[in-house]
Scaffold this active site. Structure first.
Site, PDB file in Angstrom:
ATOM      1  N   PRO A 104       4.391   5.733  -6.541  1.00 41.02           N
ATOM      2  CA  PRO A 104       5.538   4.861  -6.769  1.00 41.02           C
ATOM      3  C   PRO A 104       5.199   3.402  -6.481  1.00 41.02           C
ATOM      4  CG  PRO A 104       5.840   6.181  -4.779  1.00 41.02           C
ATOM      5  CD  PRO A 104       4.648   6.733  -5.493  1.00 41.02           C
ATOM      6  N   GLU A 105       5.735   2.512  -7.305  1.00 34.14           N
ATOM      7  CA  GLU A 105       5.547   1.085  -7.127  1.00 34.14           C
ATOM      8  C   GLU A 105       6.853   0.478  -6.622  1.00 34.14           C
ATOM      9  OE1 GLU A 105       3.508  -0.687 -10.509  1.00 34.14           O
ATOM     10  OE2 GLU A 105       2.548   1.217 -10.977  1.00 34.14           O
ATOM     11  N   ARG A 142      -9.084   4.403 -13.259  1.00 31.33           N
ATOM     12  CA  ARG A 142      -7.791   4.639 -13.894  1.00 31.33           C
ATOM     13  C   ARG A 142      -7.858   4.035 -15.286  1.00 31.33           C
ATOM     14  NH1 ARG A 142      -4.394   1.389  -9.423  1.00 31.33           N
ATOM     15  NH2 ARG A 142      -6.192   1.905  -8.147  1.00 31.33           N
TER      16      ARG A 142
END
Length: 308
Positions: free
Chosen positions: A2-3, A291
């Site tokens: 989560p950001e 990523r």
């Protein structure tokens, strides 16, 4: 992971349902949930019982609950690390226990419990001292800006920079510190000591809005481009907040268990091979720091001297 928007959604829920209530018990159901609390689970529970959850405060991706005595003094806070899959849920005391339930807090008013659910067990909690903020400003975004704890933050979080939605964030200082770096633009955005709350998703979305390539050398970023980047970050984060955050699976939820839907509005992140909403060119995906980075090859051209 989560950001900022996802953590802020959780913070608002905790502020609504938990702040002002007195903890009567804490139960930890998995050893990893208190691994950051060196003294162990019994000590973590003892240091919350009988104290009031005075506020719910967030800086970047970090969330903490100042714990106050009856006279309103808060010298410690419970830091909640959501990790990859952590969820804070408000549930009726008699509600069935979730499969991956890791911790439960009850309150002396007999109302709903606060539960920590974490499938992958990368999250956890720790009760830590509050220390004065390095710049003398508020610790983060909370509900009580004049509380005795407002000018403090948990010691383990003291090195974390302010985030773009923090009213105390200094745009000029950000632009200057950005140009002092010798790295690529996205790498800088992911550095939580420069600007907090930004992860892979919102970095890609903000860079697209600012028409900047992720490998642009930070030293070449002009003040106008830095301003456009901050505007992009604020725009995308505010929109994500309005949508309840970004949920690609069932792991990111608010305190009532509802998922956000901002993933339906993403311009480039996860959109490889689809047309750019601005120019129609096909979005590309590049490997980046174990990523992926997503960008438009036309709107965000590769700079002459990229810093990969």
């Amino acid at each position: 992971m989560p950001e900022l928007p996802e953590v802020e959604v959780v913070r608002r829920g905790v502020a609504r349902w938990v702040v002002g209530r007195t903890v009567s018990s804490a139960r930890f159901l998995h050893p990893r949930v208190t691994r950051r609390h060196v003294a162990g689970p019994d000590d973590a529970g003892a240091r919350t019982r009988g104290l009031v959850v005075a506020d719910a405060v967030r800086r970047g991706k970090y969330l903490w609950l100042p714990l106050a005595t009856p006279d309103g003094r808060a010298e410690e806070a419970m830091v909640v690390h959501l990790g990859m899959s952590g969820q804070l849920l408000v549930e009726a005391a008699d509600a069935p226990e979730e499969k991956h339930l890791r911790a439960v807090w009850t309150f002396d008013d007999g109302g709903e419990d606060l539960r920590f659910v974490d499938q992958r067990t990368f999250g956890g909690i720790a009760v830590v001292p509050l220390v004065a903020t390095p710049d003398g400003g508020p610790g983060g975004l909370g509900e009580t800006p004049d509380g005795s704890w407002s000018g403090s933050m948990p010691a383990p979080v003291a090195h974390i920079a302010r985030d773009p939605l923090d009213p105390a964030f200094d745009d000029a200082v950000f632009a200057r510190r950005l140009r002092e770096r010798t790295t690529g633009l996205k790498r800088a955005l992911l550095d939580q000591t420069l600007v907090s709350g930004v992860g892979n998703i919102y970095a890609d979305e903000a860079l697209w809005r600012a028409k900047l390539h992720y490998a642009r050398p930070t030293r070449s970023v002009t003040p106008a481009q830095a301003a456009a980047l901050l505007a992009g970050l604020r725009e995308v984060m505010t929109a994500a907040l309005d949508a309840g955050g970004t949920s690609f699976d069932s792991l990111y939820v608010n305190v009532n268990g509802a998922s956000g839907y901002f993933d339906r509005s993403l311009a480039v992140y996860g959109q490889e091979g689809r047309p750019c909403p601005r120019c129609g060119a096909l979005v590309r995906r590049d490997a980046f720091m174990n990523r992926s980075s997503f960008s438009c090859p036309v709107c965000q051209p590769v700079p002459r001297s990229p810093h990969w």
